[in-house]
Write a protein that holds these residues in place. Sequence first.
Motif, mmCIF file in Angstrom:
data_model
loop_
_atom_site.group_PDB
_atom_site.id
_atom_site.type_symbol
_atom_site.label_atom_id
_atom_site.label_comp_id
_atom_site.label_asym_id
_atom_site.label_seq_id
_atom_site.Cartn_x
_atom_site.Cartn_y
_atom_site.Cartn_z
ATOM 1 N N VAL A 33 27.358 46.910 35.532
ATOM 2 C CA VAL A 33 26.124 47.030 36.307
ATOM 3 C C VAL A 33 25.278 45.771 36.157
ATOM 4 N N GLU A 34 24.587 45.414 37.245
ATOM 5 C CA GLU A 34 23.616 44.321 37.226
ATOM 6 C C GLU A 34 22.557 44.634 38.281
ATOM 7 N N VAL A 35 21.299 44.316 37.987
ATOM 8 C CA VAL A 35 20.209 44.533 38.945
ATOM 9 C C VAL A 35 19.372 43.268 39.015
ATOM 10 N N GLU A 36 19.183 42.767 40.232
ATOM 11 C CA GLU A 36 18.275 41.639 40.414
ATOM 12 C C GLU A 36 17.064 42.114 41.214
ATOM 13 N N ALA A 37 15.936 41.404 41.018
ATOM 14 C CA ALA A 37 14.696 41.862 41.628
ATOM 15 C C ALA A 37 13.829 40.682 42.048
ATOM 16 N N VAL A 38 12.993 40.935 43.060
ATOM 17 C CA VAL A 38 11.948 40.010 43.484
ATOM 18 C C VAL A 38 10.631 40.755 43.341
ATOM 19 N N ALA A 72 27.417 49.831 25.873
ATOM 20 C CA ALA A 72 27.914 50.999 26.612
ATOM 21 C C ALA A 72 29.160 50.674 27.438
ATOM 22 N N VAL A 73 30.130 50.066 26.801
ATOM 23 C CA VAL A 73 31.375 49.691 27.493
ATOM 24 C C VAL A 73 32.000 50.929 28.141
ATOM 25 N N GLY A 74 32.304 50.818 29.425
ATOM 26 C CA GLY A 74 32.923 51.910 30.166
ATOM 27 C C GLY A 74 31.966 52.983 30.655
ATOM 28 N N ASP A 75 30.665 52.824 30.415
ATOM 29 C CA ASP A 75 29.669 53.850 30.721
ATOM 30 C C ASP A 75 28.642 53.295 31.723
ATOM 31 N N VAL A 76 28.797 53.650 32.990
ATOM 32 C CA VAL A 76 27.911 53.146 34.046
ATOM 33 C C VAL A 76 26.461 53.517 33.764
ATOM 34 N N VAL A 131 20.379 47.673 31.470
ATOM 35 C CA VAL A 131 20.016 46.731 32.528
ATOM 36 C C VAL A 131 18.544 46.896 32.897
ATOM 37 N N MET A 132 18.108 48.122 33.100
ATOM 38 C CA MET A 132 16.722 48.351 33.512
ATOM 39 C C MET A 132 15.743 47.995 32.392
ATOM 40 N N ARG A 133 16.093 48.281 31.149
ATOM 41 C CA ARG A 133 15.231 47.857 30.039
ATOM 42 C C ARG A 133 15.128 46.328 30.006
ATOM 43 N N ASN A 134 16.250 45.660 30.218
ATOM 44 C CA ASN A 134 16.245 44.192 30.229
ATOM 45 C C ASN A 134 15.453 43.651 31.411
ATOM 46 N N LEU A 135 15.555 44.306 32.569
ATOM 47 C CA LEU A 135 14.789 43.878 33.740
ATOM 48 C C LEU A 135 13.292 44.012 33.473
ATOM 49 N N ARG A 161 21.076 56.654 40.332
ATOM 50 C CA ARG A 161 20.228 57.712 39.768
ATOM 51 C C ARG A 161 19.456 57.215 38.544
ATOM 52 N N VAL A 162 20.130 56.459 37.680
ATOM 53 C CA VAL A 162 19.444 55.918 36.507
ATOM 54 C C VAL A 162 18.401 54.890 36.951
ATOM 55 N N TYR A 163 18.779 53.999 37.847
ATOM 56 C CA TYR A 163 17.858 52.994 38.396
ATOM 57 C C TYR A 163 16.597 53.667 38.935
ATOM 58 N N ARG A 164 16.752 54.753 39.690
ATOM 59 C CA ARG A 164 15.627 55.451 40.306
ATOM 60 C C ARG A 164 14.678 56.042 39.257
#
Length: 139
Positions: free
Chosen positions: A126-131, A49-53, A60-64, A98-101
């Motif tokens: 985009v990148e998301v890290e989590a604990v 999804a180059v260029g698409d936040v 990112v969320m699927r990978n997380l 919004r997508v993350y939520r």
Amino acid sequence: MENSRVRLVRTPELARSVEYAYAAVADVPMRAVWAAGACPLDADGATVAVGDVAGQTHQVMRNLVTALRSAGAELTDVVKTTVYVASAQQSELVEAWRVYRTYMDGHDVPSTLLGVAALGYDDQLVEVEAVALLPVQAG
């Protein structure tokens, strides 16, 4: 999507309009899972999804979710996240949020949303890290 092992803390002394808890509490003993920043990469390592936040945030969320499950955790075990968006435009940060939520499905853990100058992979936005916390397994 509340998790009985994690209590999300809200307080009337702070703004009620935010979409996240101000703190998270978990009773010990617990095992901690620190997930590396999930990136918008496919199984071959290519940025999607180059260029698409929004499109990148979905990946990112699927990978997380996949990374957490590999460690024995689910999104409901998460106690803190950081969402990075390579943009100075607040609207793009909100789009990623919004997508993350939607993936967090009401499990509104303490989170930080940041606009940054750049992220590590070509065309990454985009990148998301989590604990996450898990109960100690008897062994």
